[in-house]
Design a protein around this motif. Sequence first.
Motif, mmCIF file in Angstrom:
data_model
loop_
_atom_site.group_PDB
_atom_site.id
_atom_site.type_symbol
_atom_site.label_atom_id
_atom_site.label_comp_id
_atom_site.label_asym_id
_atom_site.label_seq_id
_atom_site.Cartn_x
_atom_site.Cartn_y
_atom_site.Cartn_z
ATOM 1 N N THR A 46 45.115 35.977 34.054
ATOM 2 C CA THR A 46 43.822 36.040 34.567
ATOM 3 C C THR A 46 42.823 35.151 34.115
ATOM 4 O O THR A 46 42.709 34.933 32.809
ATOM 5 C CB THR A 46 43.297 37.413 34.099
ATOM 6 O OG1 THR A 46 44.331 38.580 34.392
ATOM 7 C CG2 THR A 46 41.978 37.852 35.040
ATOM 8 N N GLU A 132 45.333 41.787 41.617
ATOM 9 C CA GLU A 132 46.630 41.121 42.270
ATOM 10 C C GLU A 132 47.847 41.828 42.064
ATOM 11 O O GLU A 132 48.120 42.801 41.413
ATOM 12 C CB GLU A 132 46.525 39.791 41.485
ATOM 13 C CG GLU A 132 45.093 38.936 41.925
ATOM 14 C CD GLU A 132 45.325 37.412 41.222
ATOM 15 O OE1 GLU A 132 45.519 37.665 39.849
ATOM 16 O OE2 GLU A 132 44.986 36.606 41.881
ATOM 17 N N LEU A 161 38.640 40.080 40.891
ATOM 18 C CA LEU A 161 40.061 40.113 40.354
ATOM 19 C C LEU A 161 40.258 41.437 39.566
ATOM 20 O O LEU A 161 41.174 41.599 38.799
ATOM 21 C CB LEU A 161 40.464 38.909 39.655
ATOM 22 C CG LEU A 161 40.246 37.445 40.110
ATOM 23 C CD1 LEU A 161 40.532 36.427 39.062
ATOM 24 C CD2 LEU A 161 41.807 37.467 41.138
#
Length: 169
Positions: A46, A132, A161
């Motif tokens: 990330t 994700e 995200l």
Amino acid sequence: MVNLTAWRQLRPELQNTALRIEPVVALTWDVAELLTRHFEMMQAQTPSESCHVMSADDLFAAGAKVFAARDDTTTLGIAAIKPLDSTHGELKSMHTRVEARSRGVGAALVQRILSEATDLGMTRISLETGSEAPFAPARRLYERYGFDYCPPFGDYVEDPLSVFMTRTL
């Protein structure tokens, strides 16, 4: 208390496994290793502006209660509950050792965190996880335990995200 009977019924191949979920009262090498593994994995997956993982020191400094899932010889997973206020907690640092995945460790840890939150008098527990594909198994686990998608909570902000989930206790 984790319902080990239900856990073993979900995973019949583990009938003889002695899984224990224990509070971490001091940072031992095995817990530190898993927290470090989790920290590094989250940072690698990330971008920094979207990564909300906490180091072991930061978790304990924030008043989080950390739990370890262990069998007879190995620490298989970790999870923590961080208080946001007197009635709202956040599930943090949920991580199962790769070698122990699909064995019910995550489910047992979620049950223990929910039980702890109730014991602490909390009425809600929330979490942030990734949006994700690598985070899909975690999202499915949280959905199975009654977590619903929600807007950002606490100091979080909208982020493509991140996914935010909450559950009333």
